[in-house]
Write an enzyme that holds these catalytic residues in place. Structure first.
Site, mmCIF file in Angstrom:
data_model
loop_
_atom_site.group_PDB
_atom_site.id
_atom_site.type_symbol
_atom_site.label_atom_id
_atom_site.label_comp_id
_atom_site.label_asym_id
_atom_site.label_seq_id
_atom_site.Cartn_x
_atom_site.Cartn_y
_atom_site.Cartn_z
ATOM 1 N N ALA A 219 0.799 -1.225 0.000
ATOM 2 C CA ALA A 219 0.000 0.000 0.000
ATOM 3 C C ALA A 219 0.834 1.279 0.000
ATOM 4 O O ALA A 219 0.277 2.363 0.073
ATOM 5 C CB ALA A 219 -0.967 -0.016 1.180
ATOM 6 N N SER B 63 -6.342 -2.241 7.740
ATOM 7 C CA SER B 63 -5.800 -2.671 9.031
ATOM 8 C C SER B 63 -4.295 -2.824 8.899
ATOM 9 O O SER B 63 -3.739 -3.887 9.146
ATOM 10 C CB SER B 63 -6.458 -3.985 9.470
ATOM 11 O OG SER B 63 -5.964 -4.367 10.740
ATOM 12 N N LEU B 64 -3.655 -1.761 8.465
ATOM 13 C CA LEU B 64 -2.206 -1.840 8.260
ATOM 14 C C LEU B 64 -1.533 -0.546 8.675
ATOM 15 O O LEU B 64 -2.131 0.529 8.654
ATOM 16 C CB LEU B 64 -1.901 -2.168 6.804
ATOM 17 C CG LEU B 64 -2.341 -1.185 5.730
ATOM 18 C CD1 LEU B 64 -1.200 -0.269 5.319
ATOM 19 C CD2 LEU B 64 -2.858 -1.950 4.522
ATOM 20 N N LEU C 211 -8.096 1.409 11.353
ATOM 21 C CA LEU C 211 -7.723 1.205 12.756
ATOM 22 C C LEU C 211 -6.771 2.295 13.199
ATOM 23 O O LEU C 211 -5.755 2.529 12.525
ATOM 24 C CB LEU C 211 -7.015 -0.151 12.915
ATOM 25 C CG LEU C 211 -7.836 -1.421 13.081
ATOM 26 C CD1 LEU C 211 -8.674 -1.353 14.350
ATOM 27 C CD2 LEU C 211 -8.735 -1.676 11.907
ATOM 28 N N TYR D 54 -5.088 4.644 16.825
ATOM 29 C CA TYR D 54 -4.612 4.465 18.203
ATOM 30 C C TYR D 54 -4.590 5.816 18.901
ATOM 31 O O TYR D 54 -4.271 6.840 18.280
ATOM 32 C CB TYR D 54 -3.211 3.826 18.172
ATOM 33 C CG TYR D 54 -2.655 3.486 19.532
ATOM 34 C CD1 TYR D 54 -3.425 2.793 20.466
ATOM 35 C CD2 TYR D 54 -1.361 3.853 19.880
ATOM 36 C CE1 TYR D 54 -2.922 2.483 21.709
ATOM 37 C CE2 TYR D 54 -0.837 3.546 21.121
ATOM 38 C CZ TYR D 54 -1.627 2.865 22.037
ATOM 39 O OH TYR D 54 -1.117 2.559 23.274
ATOM 40 N N TYR E 100 5.541 5.407 21.307
ATOM 41 C CA TYR E 100 4.881 5.259 20.006
ATOM 42 C C TYR E 100 5.449 6.344 19.104
ATOM 43 O O TYR E 100 4.822 7.357 18.835
ATOM 44 C CB TYR E 100 3.375 5.407 20.174
ATOM 45 C CG TYR E 100 2.539 4.872 19.024
ATOM 46 C CD1 TYR E 100 2.394 3.505 18.810
ATOM 47 C CD2 TYR E 100 1.866 5.749 18.169
ATOM 48 C CE1 TYR E 100 1.608 3.023 17.773
ATOM 49 C CE2 TYR E 100 1.083 5.272 17.133
ATOM 50 C CZ TYR E 100 0.957 3.913 16.940
ATOM 51 O OH TYR E 100 0.180 3.431 15.915
ATOM 52 N N LYS F 169 -1.284 8.588 12.856
ATOM 53 C CA LYS F 169 -2.632 8.264 13.340
ATOM 54 C C LYS F 169 -3.492 9.531 13.422
ATOM 55 O O LYS F 169 -4.699 9.485 13.188
ATOM 56 C CB LYS F 169 -2.573 7.548 14.685
ATOM 57 C CG LYS F 169 -1.979 6.133 14.610
ATOM 58 C CD LYS F 169 -2.708 5.247 13.600
ATOM 59 C CE LYS F 169 -2.344 3.787 13.744
ATOM 60 N NZ LYS F 169 -2.888 2.966 12.624
ATOM 61 N N LEU G 36 -3.219 -4.638 21.653
ATOM 62 C CA LEU G 36 -3.328 -6.064 21.307
ATOM 63 C C LEU G 36 -1.934 -6.573 20.956
ATOM 64 O O LEU G 36 -1.179 -5.912 20.250
ATOM 65 C CB LEU G 36 -4.255 -6.225 20.088
ATOM 66 C CG LEU G 36 -4.354 -7.644 19.513
ATOM 67 C CD1 LEU G 36 -5.228 -8.520 20.410
ATOM 68 C CD2 LEU G 36 -4.931 -7.620 18.093
ATOM 69 N N SER H 157 -0.258 -8.031 18.758
ATOM 70 C CA SER H 157 -0.124 -8.437 17.352
ATOM 71 C C SER H 157 1.349 -8.431 16.969
ATOM 72 O O SER H 157 2.200 -7.983 17.734
ATOM 73 C CB SER H 157 -0.861 -7.439 16.467
ATOM 74 O OG SER H 157 -0.210 -6.182 16.550
#
Ligand code: NAD
Length: 286
Positions: free
Chosen positions: A74, A120-121, A170, A172, A182, A190, A220, A222
């Site tokens: 992407a 979702s990336l 998604l 944050y 972060y 974000k 999460l 992930s």
């Protein structure tokens, strides 16, 4: 006819993309996924060998089928954007048509249209560096992979989305509150994603009757989150401080995505919905 969803950003069964695909499948949607080219091989092999079979089981006992897995990167919109070293990289050379425009064209050819688009990336090569130590290149790479990638996906998929369709990304809370750790411009990325959610909701709503929302998810464990390095601390912090003192499951985010994609949410667009056990509402930790 059931709905068809394209979920971009699925490469294993640990992330939000997988959980969202499952919730959408449980609600009756047909599932297509977009998988980052460098991890395509391992994902497809694992899928074929049954490594995900247990986690493909849906609440009613049936199994999630993925109609097709598309290679996707992407950060490239069309073949002209792809630098020579990427084109010839052996992890990329084995696949074709993985730029955003080409994937949208392939989906159109294969299936005609979609109803649900999920982003979702994210990727921030300097995510472990504080913003003050982030390079221009790292910052722009974070924005390119994590924010513009969504603009590009919508730009190319909206023309093949049925009116009444729904798009979800998604995000944050580091976009709006200080979350040390972060870094690398990911907090900025974000913030851009959430602002774009509003503008894109307006544009895609007026023009194509498509709703655009974001889920601000809690922590999460992930693959992407483990790479940041502070995920266990964030999960513990949430457990200790959130109104709901339970670990967040990816399914809870998946179910919210299924709601947002459904007619139950027909008046919700341009929204950022928290799915974080309420942690966002706290002023101080107690
Ligand atoms: P994940 O590792 O399951 O998903 C991230 C995916 O992005 C991976 O599959 C990766 O291959 C893919 N990707 C990276 N660069 C790409 C590119 N250029 N093109 C296509 N795909 C690419 O991790 P996740 O945590 O489930 O992340 C999904 C989304 O959830 C991200 O936007 C993330 O920021 C967001 N989120 C995660 C958390 C968390 O704690 N895990 C919290 C809030 C929001």
């Amino acid at each position: 006819r059931g709905k068809r969803a394209f979920v971009a950003g699925v490469a294993d069964d640990n992330g939000y993309g997988w959980a969202i695909a499952k919730s959408l499948a449980a609600a009756g949607a047909e599932i297509l996924v977009g998988t980052w080219v460098p991890v395509l091989n391992i994902f497809e092999t694992s899928l074929r060998r049954g490594k995900f079979d247990e986690s493909r089981v849906l609440p009613d006992g049936s199994v999630m089928e993925i109609s097709k897995v598309y290679p996707l990167d992407a950060v490239y919109d069309n073949p002209d954007d792809v630098p020579e070293d990427v084109k010839t990289n052996k992890r990329y050379a084995g696949s074709s048509k993985w730029t955003v425009q080409e994937v949208a064209e392939s989906v159109k050819q294969d299936f005609g249209s979609i109803d649900i688009l999920v982003h979702s990336l994210a990727n921030g090569p300097e995510v472990t560096k504080p913003l003050l130590e982030t390079s221009r290149r790292g910052y722009l790479a974070a924005i390119s992979a994590s924010s513009y990638s969504y603009v590009s996906l919508l730009k190319h998929f909206v023309p093949i989305m049925n009116p009444g369709g729904s798009s979800i990304s998604l995000t944050y809370i580091a976009s709006e509150r200080i979350i040390p750790g972060y870094g690398g411009g990911m907090s900025s990325a974000k913030a851009a994603l959430e602002s774009d959610t509003r503008v894109l909701a307006f544009e895609a709503g007026r023009k194509n009757k498509i709703r655009v929302n974001a889920i601000s998810a809690g922590p999460l464990r992930s693959r992407a989150a483990k790479a940041i390095g502070f995920i266990d601390m964030m999960i513990e912090y949430s457990l200790a401080n959130a109104p709901l003192q339970k670990e967040l499951s990816a399914d809870e985010v998946g179910n919210t995505a299924a709601f947002l994609a459904s007619p139950l949410a027909s008046a919700i667009t341009g929204a950022v919905i928290y799915v974080d056990n309420g942690l966002n509402a706290m002023g101080v930790g107690v």
